[in-house]
Design a protein around this motif. Structure first.
Motif, PDB file in Angstrom:
ATOM      1  N   PHE A  24       0.827  -1.214   0.000  1.00  0.00           N
ATOM      2  CA  PHE A  24       0.000   0.000   0.000  1.00  0.00           C
ATOM      3  C   PHE A  24       0.864   1.268   0.000  1.00  0.00           C
ATOM      4  N   ILE A  25       1.652   1.475   1.013  1.00  0.00           N
ATOM      5  CA  ILE A  25       2.416   2.725   1.110  1.00  0.00           C
ATOM      6  C   ILE A  25       3.588   2.709   0.124  1.00  0.00           C
ATOM      7  N   ASP A  32      12.309 -12.627  -0.649  1.00  0.00           N
ATOM      8  CA  ASP A  32      11.835 -12.558   0.735  1.00  0.00           C
ATOM      9  C   ASP A  32      12.941 -11.958   1.594  1.00  0.00           C
ATOM     10  N   ILE A  33      12.603 -10.936   2.374  1.00  0.00           N
ATOM     11  CA  ILE A  33      13.654 -10.293   3.184  1.00  0.00           C
ATOM     12  C   ILE A  33      14.198 -11.221   4.271  1.00  0.00           C
ATOM     13  N   GLU A  61       3.486 -11.276  -0.497  1.00  0.00           N
ATOM     14  CA  GLU A  61       2.591 -12.001   0.410  1.00  0.00           C
ATOM     15  C   GLU A  61       1.396 -11.141   0.820  1.00  0.00           C
ATOM     16  N   ASN A  62       1.514  -9.827   0.715  1.00  0.00           N
ATOM     17  CA  ASN A  62       0.343  -8.981   0.984  1.00  0.00           C
ATOM     18  C   ASN A  62       0.166  -7.923  -0.111  1.00  0.00           C
ATOM     19  N   TYR A 112       3.795  -6.615  17.308  1.00  0.00           N
ATOM     20  CA  TYR A 112       4.018  -5.755  16.128  1.00  0.00           C
ATOM     21  C   TYR A 112       4.748  -4.481  16.533  1.00  0.00           C
ATOM     22  N   ASP A 156       9.935  -7.374  -3.258  1.00  0.00           N
ATOM     23  CA  ASP A 156       8.707  -7.771  -2.538  1.00  0.00           C
ATOM     24  C   ASP A 156       8.510  -9.265  -2.722  1.00  0.00           C
ATOM     25  N   ASN A 157       7.930  -9.921  -1.724  1.00  0.00           N
ATOM     26  CA  ASN A 157       7.579 -11.337  -1.927  1.00  0.00           C
ATOM     27  C   ASN A 157       6.087 -11.492  -2.242  1.00  0.00           C
ATOM     28  N   PHE A 161       9.995  -0.733   3.626  1.00  0.00           N
ATOM     29  CA  PHE A 161       8.585  -0.879   3.997  1.00  0.00           C
ATOM     30  C   PHE A 161       8.258  -2.321   4.395  1.00  0.00           C
ATOM     31  N   LYS A 173       8.745  -2.775  15.803  1.00  0.00           N
ATOM     32  CA  LYS A 173       9.069  -1.438  15.280  1.00  0.00           C
ATOM     33  C   LYS A 173      10.028  -0.719  16.230  1.00  0.00           C
ATOM     34  N   LYS A 225       2.036  -6.306   9.342  1.00  0.00           N
ATOM     35  CA  LYS A 225       1.566  -5.092  10.010  1.00  0.00           C
ATOM     36  C   LYS A 225       0.270  -5.232  10.809  1.00  0.00           C
TER      37      LYS A 225
HETATM   38  P1  NAD Z   1       1.506  -3.654   3.073  1.00  0.00           P
HETATM   39  O1  NAD Z   1       1.249  -4.966   3.700  1.00  0.00           O
HETATM   40  O2  NAD Z   1       0.534  -3.141   2.070  1.00  0.00           O
HETATM   41  O3  NAD Z   1       2.957  -3.615   2.414  1.00  0.00           O
HETATM   42  C1  NAD Z   1       4.019  -4.382   2.895  1.00  0.00           C
HETATM   43  C2  NAD Z   1       4.660  -5.062   1.698  1.00  0.00           C
HETATM   44  O4  NAD Z   1       5.740  -5.862   2.175  1.00  0.00           O
HETATM   45  C3  NAD Z   1       3.688  -5.975   0.956  1.00  0.00           C
HETATM   46  O5  NAD Z   1       3.762  -5.711  -0.436  1.00  0.00           O
HETATM   47  C4  NAD Z   1       4.209  -7.382   1.278  1.00  0.00           C
HETATM   48  O6  NAD Z   1       3.965  -8.300   0.222  1.00  0.00           O
HETATM   49  C5  NAD Z   1       5.690  -7.123   1.520  1.00  0.00           C
HETATM   50  N1  NAD Z   1       6.300  -8.111   2.404  1.00  0.00           N
HETATM   51  C6  NAD Z   1       5.805  -8.600   3.570  1.00  0.00           C
HETATM   52  N2  NAD Z   1       6.646  -9.515   4.066  1.00  0.00           N
HETATM   53  C7  NAD Z   1       7.698  -9.599   3.204  1.00  0.00           C
HETATM   54  C8  NAD Z   1       8.875 -10.374   3.167  1.00  0.00           C
HETATM   55  N3  NAD Z   1       9.138 -11.292   4.113  1.00  0.00           N
HETATM   56  N4  NAD Z   1       9.732 -10.196   2.142  1.00  0.00           N
HETATM   57  C9  NAD Z   1       9.467  -9.293   1.158  1.00  0.00           C
HETATM   58  N5  NAD Z   1       8.345  -8.548   1.133  1.00  0.00           N
HETATM   59  C10 NAD Z   1       7.475  -8.694   2.153  1.00  0.00           C
HETATM   60  O7  NAD Z   1       1.690  -2.612   4.264  1.00  0.00           O
HETATM   61  P2  NAD Z   1       1.761  -1.023   4.219  1.00  0.00           P
HETATM   62  O8  NAD Z   1       0.521  -0.519   4.845  1.00  0.00           O
HETATM   63  O9  NAD Z   1       2.164  -0.565   2.885  1.00  0.00           O
HETATM   64  O10 NAD Z   1       2.924  -0.811   5.280  1.00  0.00           O
HETATM   65  C11 NAD Z   1       4.254  -0.532   4.873  1.00  0.00           C
HETATM   66  C12 NAD Z   1       5.104  -0.328   6.105  1.00  0.00           C
HETATM   67  O11 NAD Z   1       4.552   0.723   6.885  1.00  0.00           O
HETATM   68  C13 NAD Z   1       5.187  -1.533   7.039  1.00  0.00           C
HETATM   69  O12 NAD Z   1       6.494  -1.589   7.551  1.00  0.00           O
HETATM   70  C14 NAD Z   1       4.191  -1.205   8.125  1.00  0.00           C
HETATM   71  O13 NAD Z   1       4.538  -1.835   9.341  1.00  0.00           O
HETATM   72  C15 NAD Z   1       4.348   0.293   8.224  1.00  0.00           C
HETATM   73  N6  NAD Z   1       3.175   0.994   8.748  1.00  0.00           N
HETATM   74  C16 NAD Z   1       1.961   0.795   8.179  1.00  0.00           C
HETATM   75  C17 NAD Z   1       0.851   1.448   8.690  1.00  0.00           C
HETATM   76  C18 NAD Z   1      -0.518   1.194   8.127  1.00  0.00           C
HETATM   77  O14 NAD Z   1      -1.504   1.363   8.862  1.00  0.00           O
HETATM   78  N7  NAD Z   1      -0.672   0.830   6.877  1.00  0.00           N
HETATM   79  C19 NAD Z   1       0.996   2.342   9.768  1.00  0.00           C
HETATM   80  C20 NAD Z   1       2.262   2.528  10.309  1.00  0.00           C
HETATM   81  C21 NAD Z   1       3.351   1.849   9.785  1.00  0.00           C
END
Ligand code: NAD
Ligand code: WQD
Length: 339
Positions: free
Chosen positions: A15-16, A62-63, A38-39, A152, A35-36, A84, A156, A88
């Protein structure tokens, strides 16, 4: 092309990350996504390329896989990493703490080790307002002590601490720690937005599923909070504003070289019912809801102090709640039409 700073976006299909990818391209950076998926939806990179009008390299990895990460970072010629990639969901983290520590902590360590080996010293890290727990004093400043209430949030705090320690050990490290409040909204193209492949738990994605008819009603967690309408208050920030915050963070690191740790929020709070009504207005849909007990671990109110982000990055949020809900709805409508 080659003289543009090259940034590795871990989790860049999420998303972000996907919105930040576009903002960085517009600002003149080169990006590679790791990216892997998974989401994330598999076709996000294609949608990003459609908007950007240029190829966007993707490393499907995968990280948690240290050698894969080391190879990608060694080969990439990166000037910076924006990290990112993480899991989450707060309730998931309570159910699967080891899984959260593996992705969010081991994954980060793998990235940092790969950066050190490749001589990459600039990183922007996705932190979260979750680290503050339930502070009593509003607005929440960056000096509010960390008080994580779930695995979680602990991951962080761990991430921030590792980065701060590395910054102390090596003053050449340039580190941006961004504590996001509640990200909402979608890109104006309507082609990317919040579309998790796993069931959503956050308020606006759940409201969106009610608006599209995928869920019958919203469950409101408590109407007896000490707030004007009794429902919880949060600082919702447009994902486009957040994306711009990352551009400013990288530009600051590349400009004066100093590290920073800032909240990214709007400084304004809205209640669950205010969000629901705004979404119902912009979508023209009925959003039925029922009130249940408070959700364990929730705070009554949370909103950011924004002065430091303004002073250090020149960051100020531009979009209001209406724009956040309207862009989320435009995206969901587009997705429904596309499938
Ligand atoms: P998201 O789940 O949409 O994006 C995370 C991405 O990381 C996804 O594309 C997922 O496929 C990828 N991913 C997950 N595990 C992985 C792995 N092992 N290897 C490679 N890729 C992997 O989440 P988001 O909302 O875009 O959040 C991005 C970051 O911001 C995260 O670190 C999250 O903790 C942080 N964050 C999010 C929010 C929120 O509410 N959305 C708020 C504060 C902080
Ligand atoms: C917002 C408000 C709920 C869902 C979480 C994480 C935080 C950060 C952002 C990653 C609260 C109410 C929600 C629902 C509801 N993410 N609500 N019914 O809890 O502020 O923060 O996401 O870093 O770490 O904790 O966001 O969207 O879950 O909740 O009534 O179905 O909506 O009680 O008042 P939260 P949220």
């Amino acid at each position: 092309m080659a003289d543009r700073p090259h940034v590795l976006l871990t989790g860049g299909a999420g998303f972000i990350g996907s919105h930040t990818c576009l903002a960085l391209l517009v600002a003149g950076f080169r990006v590679t996504i790791l990216d892997n998926f998974e989401n994330a939806q598999a076709d996000v990179p294609a949608r990003l390329e459609q908007i950007a009008g240029c190829p966007i390299p993707v490393e499907r990895a995968d990280i948690r896989d240290a050698s894969a990460v080391a190879g990608i970072v060694a080969r990439g010629g990166f000037d910076a990493v924006v990290h990112f990639a993480a899991r989450k969901s707060v309730p998931d983290s309570v159910a699967d703490p080891l899984g959260y520590y593996e992705t969010n902590c081991t994954g980060l360590l793998n990235i940092l080790a790969a950066m050190r080996a490749a001589g990459v010293r600039r990183i922007v890290f996705s932190s979260s307002a979750a680290i503050y727990g339930m502070p009593e004093v509003m607005p929440i400043t960056e000096d509010t002590p960390a008080a994580p209430l779930n695995p979680y949030a602990e991951t962080k705090v761990f991430g921030e601490n590792v980065l701060l320690a590395m910054g102390r050990a090596d003053p050449a490290m340039q580190i941006g720690i961004l504590r996001y409040f509640n990200p909402v909204g979608a890109h104006p193209s309507g082609l990317i937005g919040e579309d998790p492949s796993q069931p959503p738990g956050n308020l606006v994605p759940v409201i969106g599923r009610v608006a599209t008819g995928q869920l019958e009603q919203l469950t409101v967690f408590g109407s007896d909070w000490p707030t004007p309408d009794g429902t919880g208050i949060r600082d919702y920030i447009h994902v486009e504003d957040l994306a711009r915050g990352h551009v400013l963070s990288l530009q600051a690191l590349m400009g004066d070289g100093g590290s920073h740790l800032v909240n990214l929020g709007t400084g304004k709070g809205y209640s669950v019912l205010e969000v629901l009504r705004t979404y119902a207005q912009v979508s023209g849909r009925d959003i039925p809801y029922r009130i249940v007990d408070r959700r364990p671990g929730d705070a009554a109110v949370s909103y950011a102090a924004t002065e430091r982000a303004r002073a250090v990055l020149g960051f100020e949020a531009r979009h209001d709640l209406r724009a956040m809900c309207a862009s989320n709805w435009a995206y969901l409508k587009g997705r429904m039409a596309a499938v």
